[in-house]
Design a protein around this motif. Structure first.
Motif, mmCIF file in Angstrom:
data_model
loop_
_atom_site.group_PDB
_atom_site.id
_atom_site.type_symbol
_atom_site.label_atom_id
_atom_site.label_comp_id
_atom_site.label_asym_id
_atom_site.label_seq_id
_atom_site.Cartn_x
_atom_site.Cartn_y
_atom_site.Cartn_z
ATOM 1 N N VAL A 19 0.917 -1.294 0.120
ATOM 2 C CA VAL A 19 0.172 0.006 0.022
ATOM 3 C C VAL A 19 0.775 1.199 0.036
ATOM 4 C CG1 VAL A 19 -1.776 1.311 1.294
ATOM 5 C CG2 VAL A 19 -1.964 -1.292 1.062
ATOM 6 N N VAL A 20 2.088 1.295 0.681
ATOM 7 C CA VAL A 20 2.725 2.466 0.805
ATOM 8 C C VAL A 20 3.423 2.537 -0.661
ATOM 9 C CG1 VAL A 20 5.101 3.134 1.725
ATOM 10 C CG2 VAL A 20 3.285 2.487 3.295
ATOM 11 N N GLY A 21 3.807 1.518 -1.444
ATOM 12 C CA GLY A 21 4.322 1.737 -2.599
ATOM 13 C C GLY A 21 3.201 2.285 -3.496
ATOM 14 N N VAL A 32 3.665 6.403 -5.357
ATOM 15 C CA VAL A 32 3.541 6.721 -6.810
ATOM 16 C C VAL A 32 2.224 7.538 -7.072
ATOM 17 C CG1 VAL A 32 3.183 5.699 -9.002
ATOM 18 C CG2 VAL A 32 4.600 4.367 -7.486
ATOM 19 N N LEU A 33 1.205 7.278 -6.089
ATOM 20 C CA LEU A 33 0.022 7.990 -6.472
ATOM 21 C C LEU A 33 0.202 9.725 -6.089
ATOM 22 C CD1 LEU A 33 -2.763 5.823 -5.187
ATOM 23 C CD2 LEU A 33 -2.330 6.656 -7.526
ATOM 24 N N VAL A 34 1.220 9.648 -5.079
ATOM 25 C CA VAL A 34 1.343 11.083 -4.575
ATOM 26 C C VAL A 34 1.985 11.847 -5.556
ATOM 27 C CG1 VAL A 34 2.687 12.612 -2.941
ATOM 28 C CG2 VAL A 34 1.162 10.713 -2.147
ATOM 29 N N VAL A 35 2.872 11.322 -6.352
ATOM 30 C CA VAL A 35 3.557 11.953 -7.424
ATOM 31 C C VAL A 35 2.558 12.324 -8.587
ATOM 32 C CG1 VAL A 35 5.631 11.987 -9.053
ATOM 33 C CG2 VAL A 35 5.828 11.514 -6.495
ATOM 34 N N HIS A 77 -6.160 0.817 -5.488
ATOM 35 C CA HIS A 77 -4.895 1.642 -5.803
ATOM 36 C C HIS A 77 -4.192 1.099 -6.819
ATOM 37 C CE1 HIS A 77 -5.024 1.551 -0.915
ATOM 38 N NE2 HIS A 77 -5.685 2.599 -1.397
ATOM 39 N N GLY A 78 -4.089 0.094 -7.341
ATOM 40 C CA GLY A 78 -3.417 -0.448 -8.678
ATOM 41 C C GLY A 78 -4.060 0.035 -9.851
ATOM 42 N N ALA A 96 -3.522 6.732 3.877
ATOM 43 C CA ALA A 96 -2.142 6.333 4.620
ATOM 44 C C ALA A 96 -2.710 5.988 6.121
ATOM 45 C CB ALA A 96 -1.142 7.634 4.668
ATOM 46 N N VAL A 97 -3.448 6.585 6.788
ATOM 47 C CA VAL A 97 -3.829 6.342 8.171
ATOM 48 C C VAL A 97 -4.489 4.975 8.274
ATOM 49 C CG1 VAL A 97 -5.403 7.004 10.215
ATOM 50 C CG2 VAL A 97 -3.726 8.636 8.917
ATOM 51 N N THR A 98 -5.574 5.153 7.190
ATOM 52 C CA THR A 98 -6.392 3.712 7.142
ATOM 53 C C THR A 98 -5.622 2.327 6.949
ATOM 54 O OG1 THR A 98 -8.132 4.843 6.069
ATOM 55 C CG2 THR A 98 -8.145 2.585 5.676
ATOM 56 N N PHE A 99 -4.710 2.438 6.047
ATOM 57 C CA PHE A 99 -3.797 1.183 5.739
ATOM 58 C C PHE A 99 -2.534 1.144 6.709
ATOM 59 C CE2 PHE A 99 -6.608 1.709 2.314
ATOM 60 C CZ PHE A 99 -7.038 0.211 1.884
ATOM 61 N N ALA A 100 -2.378 1.944 7.477
ATOM 62 C CA ALA A 100 -1.089 1.787 8.336
ATOM 63 C C ALA A 100 -1.518 0.952 9.564
ATOM 64 C CB ALA A 100 -0.742 3.138 9.002
#
Length: 373
Positions: A140-142, A146-149, A299-300, A344-348
């Motif tokens: 998920v972090v990966g 990429v999504l942020v950019v 996300h994919g 980010a909070v959800t999947f952390a």
């Protein structure tokens, strides 16, 4: 072949190609000014056929996904959906009329639908039924990195580097190259050395794999005929979507213009039509406790959509001389930033939480308010 060309698959093929042939025959009648009820009836019929064919594409992609396994299989599904999205947006841009913001509106709608509506529903139903499940946080972090950019390149940076929210030609060329390189490198890592990051956390790795792709090679050899047949069927079901998308775009633009609806609504409707089948697939995965599959699908799909749409629309803009406005409004940028932070909070966490799902759904409803206000 009998397991591939089922009665349902044949009916979908006949419906898609038959309806396209009917539109060609009736083209002289549809080119004139249609009464509003007739326009919406024809548009509804086109959308219905596109949805039926899209379900067929997703069905075949799901069969391929089961054969190939994650992340290869899910990538087939997400790429199929992303390709349909890019085709529909491109058809609108190449059709009559001015559509400077269609790519921005569509990708923004896709982002809100996937990251908030679909994931929100999946977290609620999956969290209630499987409270002990969680996604693979490394994967998920990966995705998020990429999504942020990609989303910043799509919605925030054009306001800083361009005029009127559009990239200058020289900058657009650089953006196309950089986005393609980033997306290509992401796929290279996802399908290679970091494959395990995108599998369920309790998945048992195959110790017999000599290389990360050896299991896929064995599947390709053992089920070559089925895989080829399903791929050809997938393409045959996708082509009517491509061919019908031009008529859908023209009629949708005309219909929304008569209603005086917001311009962004066109992009939202395209996104909802395309991602309806994948939404159902994602909810099924959540009900089955496959939370990493939920992430891979959502996300994919968004990574693929942004990674393919941005270069495609900028290339069309350069070749046709059209202005491609990508910069988003401050309100939508705030919602997008909140969505990424909440994701980010959800999947952390150590397990899925239905409360996070409810928060995602609220953000989606706020996005709907912003569109109409």
């Amino acid at each position: 072949m009998r397991s591939v060309l089922t009665r349902t698959a044949v009916l979908r093929l006949v419906l898609g190609w038959g309806f396209f042939a009917a539109l060609l025959a009736l083209a002289p009648l549809l080119d004139g000014h249609l009464p509003t009820p007739v326009l919406w009836l024809v548009l509804a019929a086109i959308v219905a056929v596109i949805v039926v064919c899209a379900f067929g594409v997703v069905t075949e992609a799901e069969h391929l996904a089961k054969r190939l396994g994650d992340p290869y299989g899910t990538l087939v599904l997400t790429l199929s959906i992303a390709a349909i999205e890019v085709i529909l947006i491109s058809a609108v841009m190449l059709g009559p009329g001015e559509h400077a913001t269609i790519a921005r509106d569509s990708v923004m709608a896709v982002s809100m639908i996937i990251l908030n509506l679909v994931i929100g529903i999946a977290l609620v139903v999956g969290g209630i039924r499987h409270p002990d499940r969680r996604a693979n946080r490394t994967g998920v972090v990966g995705y998020l990195g990429v999504l942020v950019v990609l989303l910043a390149v799509a919605f925030a940076i054009p306001a800083l580097l361009g005029a009127g929210g559009a990239y200058p030609p020289a900058v657009a060329i650089a953006v196309i190259v950089l986005v393609v390189l980033l997306y290509g490198f992401f796929l290279f890592r996802q399908l290679g050395a970091r494959k395990a990051d995108f599998q369920e956390v309790d998945a048992v790795p195959d110790a017999g794999d000599a290389t990360p792709s050896s299991s896929v090679v064995r599947v390709l050899v053992a089920h070559r005929s089925e895989l080829i047949a399903r791929t050809l069927l997938l393409v045959a079901l996708a082509l009517p979507i491509v061919l019908l998308s031009h008529d859908m775009a023209t009629l949708l633009d005309e219909g929304l213009g008569r209603l005086g609806a917001p311009v962004a609504l066109s992009g939202i409707l395209i996104a909802m039509i395309v991602f309806l089948p994948e939404t159902i697939t994602t909810v099924r995965a959540a009900l089955g406790g496959e939370m990493q599959r939920v992430s891979n699908l959502c996300h994919g799909a968004l990574v693929s959509t942004a990674g393919l749409t941005i270069p495609a629309v900028l290339t069309i803009g350069l070749l046709t001389g059209q202005t491609v406005v990508l910069a988003e409004s401050p309100a939508n940028l705030v919602l997008l930033a909140l969505t990424l932070l909440l994701t980010a909070v959800t999947f952390a966490g150590h397990r899925v939480n239905p409360l996070h799902g409810a928060a995602h759904l609220v953000l989606f409803l706020l996005y709907g308010v912003v569109v109409f206000v």
